[in-house]
Scaffold this motif. Structure first.
Motif, PDB file in Angstrom:
ATOM      1  N   ARG A  84       0.832  -1.206   0.000  1.00  0.00           N
ATOM      2  CA  ARG A  84       0.000   0.000   0.000  1.00  0.00           C
ATOM      3  C   ARG A  84       0.863   1.252   0.000  1.00  0.00           C
ATOM      4  O   ARG A  84       0.485   2.282  -0.557  1.00  0.00           O
ATOM      5  CB  ARG A  84      -0.941  -0.007   1.203  1.00  0.00           C
ATOM      6  CG  ARG A  84      -2.067  -1.029   1.085  1.00  0.00           C
ATOM      7  CD  ARG A  84      -2.914  -1.049   2.343  1.00  0.00           C
ATOM      8  NE  ARG A  84      -3.596   0.239   2.534  1.00  0.00           N
ATOM      9  CZ  ARG A  84      -3.918   0.725   3.728  1.00  0.00           C
ATOM     10  NH1 ARG A  84      -3.610   0.049   4.827  1.00  0.00           N
ATOM     11  NH2 ARG A  84      -4.542   1.875   3.823  1.00  0.00           N
ATOM     12  N   ALA A  85       2.023   1.159   0.629  1.00  0.00           N
ATOM     13  CA  ALA A  85       2.938   2.303   0.649  1.00  0.00           C
ATOM     14  C   ALA A  85       3.371   2.660  -0.776  1.00  0.00           C
ATOM     15  O   ALA A  85       3.432   3.836  -1.142  1.00  0.00           O
ATOM     16  CB  ALA A  85       4.158   1.996   1.502  1.00  0.00           C
ATOM     17  N   GLN A  86       3.638   1.648  -1.594  1.00  0.00           N
ATOM     18  CA  GLN A  86       4.023   1.884  -2.988  1.00  0.00           C
ATOM     19  C   GLN A  86       2.901   2.575  -3.767  1.00  0.00           C
ATOM     20  O   GLN A  86       3.151   3.468  -4.573  1.00  0.00           O
ATOM     21  CB  GLN A  86       4.380   0.559  -3.667  1.00  0.00           C
ATOM     22  CG  GLN A  86       5.740   0.018  -3.265  1.00  0.00           C
ATOM     23  CD  GLN A  86       6.052  -1.282  -3.968  1.00  0.00           C
ATOM     24  OE1 GLN A  86       5.440  -2.322  -3.691  1.00  0.00           O
ATOM     25  NE2 GLN A  86       6.998  -1.249  -4.886  1.00  0.00           N
ATOM     26  N   TRP A 122       2.720   6.168  -2.658  1.00  0.00           N
ATOM     27  CA  TRP A 122       3.837   6.905  -3.246  1.00  0.00           C
ATOM     28  C   TRP A 122       3.557   7.212  -4.718  1.00  0.00           C
ATOM     29  O   TRP A 122       3.851   8.314  -5.195  1.00  0.00           O
ATOM     30  CB  TRP A 122       5.143   6.103  -3.142  1.00  0.00           C
ATOM     31  CG  TRP A 122       6.244   6.793  -3.884  1.00  0.00           C
ATOM     32  CD1 TRP A 122       7.039   7.803  -3.424  1.00  0.00           C
ATOM     33  CD2 TRP A 122       6.612   6.595  -5.255  1.00  0.00           C
ATOM     34  NE1 TRP A 122       7.888   8.236  -4.415  1.00  0.00           N
ATOM     35  CE2 TRP A 122       7.645   7.512  -5.547  1.00  0.00           C
ATOM     36  CE3 TRP A 122       6.172   5.726  -6.247  1.00  0.00           C
ATOM     37  CZ2 TRP A 122       8.239   7.576  -6.805  1.00  0.00           C
ATOM     38  CZ3 TRP A 122       6.766   5.792  -7.496  1.00  0.00           C
ATOM     39  CH2 TRP A 122       7.796   6.705  -7.773  1.00  0.00           C
ATOM     40  N   GLN A 123       2.990   6.264  -5.434  1.00  0.00           N
ATOM     41  CA  GLN A 123       2.670   6.467  -6.852  1.00  0.00           C
ATOM     42  C   GLN A 123       1.714   7.637  -7.024  1.00  0.00           C
ATOM     43  O   GLN A 123       1.853   8.437  -7.957  1.00  0.00           O
ATOM     44  CB  GLN A 123       2.061   5.196  -7.443  1.00  0.00           C
ATOM     45  CG  GLN A 123       1.848   5.245  -8.951  1.00  0.00           C
ATOM     46  CD  GLN A 123       3.142   5.421  -9.727  1.00  0.00           C
ATOM     47  OE1 GLN A 123       4.131   4.751  -9.414  1.00  0.00           O
ATOM     48  NE2 GLN A 123       3.132   6.314 -10.705  1.00  0.00           N
ATOM     49  N   SER A 124       0.751   7.770  -6.107  1.00  0.00           N
ATOM     50  CA  SER A 124      -0.188   8.904  -6.158  1.00  0.00           C
ATOM     51  C   SER A 124       0.558  10.214  -6.009  1.00  0.00           C
ATOM     52  O   SER A 124       0.290  11.179  -6.734  1.00  0.00           O
ATOM     53  CB  SER A 124      -1.234   8.774  -5.047  1.00  0.00           C
ATOM     54  OG  SER A 124      -2.034   7.626  -5.235  1.00  0.00           O
ATOM     55  N   ALA A 125       1.504  10.261  -5.081  1.00  0.00           N
ATOM     56  CA  ALA A 125       2.297  11.481  -4.878  1.00  0.00           C
ATOM     57  C   ALA A 125       3.133  11.786  -6.112  1.00  0.00           C
ATOM     58  O   ALA A 125       3.241  12.944  -6.544  1.00  0.00           O
ATOM     59  CB  ALA A 125       3.191  11.323  -3.652  1.00  0.00           C
ATOM     60  N   SER A 126       3.720  10.750  -6.707  1.00  0.00           N
ATOM     61  CA  SER A 126       4.569  10.928  -7.885  1.00  0.00           C
ATOM     62  C   SER A 126       3.775  11.452  -9.078  1.00  0.00           C
ATOM     63  O   SER A 126       4.274  12.275  -9.854  1.00  0.00           O
ATOM     64  CB  SER A 126       5.243   9.607  -8.246  1.00  0.00           C
ATOM     65  OG  SER A 126       6.065   9.746  -9.380  1.00  0.00           O
ATOM     66  N   GLU A 127       2.540  10.985  -9.224  1.00  0.00           N
ATOM     67  CA  GLU A 127       1.698  11.442 -10.329  1.00  0.00           C
ATOM     68  C   GLU A 127       1.307  12.911 -10.166  1.00  0.00           C
ATOM     69  O   GLU A 127       1.096  13.624 -11.153  1.00  0.00           O
ATOM     70  CB  GLU A 127       0.444  10.573 -10.418  1.00  0.00           C
ATOM     71  CG  GLU A 127       0.732   9.169 -10.941  1.00  0.00           C
ATOM     72  CD  GLU A 127      -0.461   8.236 -10.815  1.00  0.00           C
ATOM     73  OE1 GLU A 127      -1.524   8.707 -10.321  1.00  0.00           O
ATOM     74  OE2 GLU A 127      -0.349   7.059 -11.200  1.00  0.00           O
ATOM     75  N   ILE A 128       1.232  13.387  -8.929  1.00  0.00           N
ATOM     76  CA  ILE A 128       0.918  14.794  -8.675  1.00  0.00           C
ATOM     77  C   ILE A 128       2.123  15.667  -8.993  1.00  0.00           C
ATOM     78  O   ILE A 128       2.005  16.685  -9.654  1.00  0.00           O
ATOM     79  CB  ILE A 128       0.485  15.000  -7.210  1.00  0.00           C
ATOM     80  CG1 ILE A 128      -0.807  14.241  -6.925  1.00  0.00           C
ATOM     81  CG2 ILE A 128       0.288  16.499  -6.906  1.00  0.00           C
ATOM     82  CD1 ILE A 128      -1.097  14.069  -5.454  1.00  0.00           C
ATOM     83  N   SER A 129       3.299  15.254  -8.526  1.00  0.00           N
ATOM     84  CA  SER A 129       4.516  16.030  -8.775  1.00  0.00           C
ATOM     85  C   SER A 129       5.741  15.147  -8.583  1.00  0.00           C
ATOM     86  O   SER A 129       6.215  14.973  -7.456  1.00  0.00           O
ATOM     87  CB  SER A 129       4.597  17.239  -7.834  1.00  0.00           C
ATOM     88  OG  SER A 129       5.809  17.940  -8.049  1.00  0.00           O
ATOM     89  N   THR A 156      11.432   9.644  -0.817  1.00  0.00           N
ATOM     90  CA  THR A 156      10.601   8.538  -0.324  1.00  0.00           C
ATOM     91  C   THR A 156      10.737   7.312  -1.222  1.00  0.00           C
ATOM     92  O   THR A 156      10.726   6.174  -0.733  1.00  0.00           O
ATOM     93  CB  THR A 156       9.126   8.987  -0.230  1.00  0.00           C
ATOM     94  OG1 THR A 156       9.039  10.134   0.625  1.00  0.00           O
ATOM     95  CG2 THR A 156       8.253   7.884   0.337  1.00  0.00           C
ATOM     96  N   GLU A 157      10.873   7.528  -2.529  1.00  0.00           N
ATOM     97  CA  GLU A 157      11.112   6.389  -3.420  1.00  0.00           C
ATOM     98  C   GLU A 157      12.424   5.699  -3.053  1.00  0.00           C
ATOM     99  O   GLU A 157      12.527   4.468  -3.067  1.00  0.00           O
ATOM    100  CB  GLU A 157      11.150   6.835  -4.887  1.00  0.00           C
ATOM    101  CG  GLU A 157      11.291   5.667  -5.837  1.00  0.00           C
ATOM    102  CD  GLU A 157      11.430   6.079  -7.299  1.00  0.00           C
ATOM    103  OE1 GLU A 157      11.420   5.168  -8.156  1.00  0.00           O
ATOM    104  OE2 GLU A 157      11.566   7.287  -7.573  1.00  0.00           O
TER     105      GLU A 157
END
Length: 336
Positions: free
Chosen positions: A188-190, A193-200, A209-210
């Motif tokens: 779920r952490a991944q 993180w993917q949601s955050a990466s898609e935003i910026s 964090t990655e």
């Protein structure tokens, strides 16, 4: 009739003045648009969007030298405060932020208190936000700072990303990612993180964090690749964390030369000696010398480790102590 003529003349005079004013504004606008000022203002804005702190610092330096009046523009002034917050240049920042009565600057003040470990002051800020989603975000971030990861997760999941601005969305998803990592829910952490990466994807916390996710997942090649992209900043705490993680990565994958080079960089930093003792303890632990590991880890804690590594050092010291006790017990049993 004469009154009408005077009225007409007055109207025409006012129109002439208005035309002159409009013409002056247009001329000023054309001059501004064709001047280097606009170029630097746009570069300043672009640097913020890219989280390019070096470029942002360069633009502020240009403004100080060539157009100090630009720094009085609210957007420029706020950008300067934002840079100080993110780079760890916190001198006088609290006093500057207290002058504002706006959710954006109040949230920055909340973040400042969290970064400084002033969690009581941070908590007192929560109910000052006019935005309820921002209140909830601050509450979730505070739970995370207090290492109450389950509570942080519960609160953060109640917030819709659409109720937050772009940077706030990233902070929410990164805090959720790290809370899930701390709870051991890496799958779920991944996703978070993917949601955050898609935003910026350019946000520095997204990259950092990655990197931590790759370390937790044992993805050493990916972690090594990311370590080349991560760079230190004026934020001493961030640079310390980065170098300590790089040293541990080099130790794990057996890159001795890289490990030694990183130790030299850590030695130059504030609290560097404590970090070196911590890493020596980790190295001795990996080699099975638990007595020396415990000595180094205790020495690191006694010297005053940075907050970000205190918990890990304490756990490692406890584990080393348990291994020492187990070895002693085993020696008694086998008679050595």
């Amino acid at each position: 009739m004469s009154r009408k003529k005077r009225s007409s003349r007055g109207y025409k005079k006012r129109m002439r003045i208005l035309k002159i004013l409009i013409g002056g504004i247009l001329i000023f606008g054309i001059l501004f648009l064709s001047s280097p000022y606009l170029k630097h203002v746009m570069a300043f804005r672009g640097a913020i969007d890219r989280y390019d702190f070096m470029a942002l610092s360069q633009e502020l330096t240009w403004m100080e030298d060539k157009a100090d009046w630009l720094k009085k523009v609210p957007a420029i002034r706020e950008g300067e405060l934002w840079l100080k917050l993110n780079q760890g240049n916190h001198e006088d920042l609290e006093a500057d932020l207290l002058q504002y009565d706006d959710d954006t600057q109040r949230f920055w003040l909340f973040q400042l208190y969290c970064l400084q470990g002033k969690l009581g002051e941070a908590e007192s800020m929560i109910h000052t936000f006019k935005s309820l989603p921002l209140q909830r975000l601050a509450e979730g971030l505070l739970w995370y700072e207090e290492e109450s990861y389950e509570e942080a997760e519960k609160v953060l999941l109640t917030i819709n990303d659409t109720d937050l601005n772009r940077e706030e969305q990233v902070l929410k998803n990164i805090a959720l990612t790290r809370s899930l990592m701390a709870s051991g829910d890496l799958e779920r952490a991944q996703k978070s993180w993917q949601s955050a990466s898609e935003i910026s994807s350019a946000h520095p916390q997204v990259l950092a964090t990655e990197y931590d996710l790759a370390l937790n997942l044992g993805q050493w090649d990916r972690a090594k690749e990311l370590s080349r992209q991560l760079v230190g900043t004026d934020n001493i705490s961030y640079t310390q964390q980065l170098l300590v993680k790089k040293a541990i990565l080099s130790l794990v994958i057996g890159e001795r030369e890289s490990y030694e080079d990183t130790l030299k960089e850590i030695e130059k930093l504030e609290d560097g000696e404590a970090c070196l003792q911590y890493l020596a303890g980790i190295e001795e632990y990996e080699q099975g010398d638990f007595v020396k590991a415990a000595e180094h880890l205790q020495g690191a804690l006694d010297r005053g480790l940075p907050q970000f590594v205190v918990k890990d050092a304490t756990i490692a010291l406890q584990q080393a102590g348990e291994r020492i006790a187990a070895e002693k017990a085993l020696s008694k049993v086998i008679g050595n």
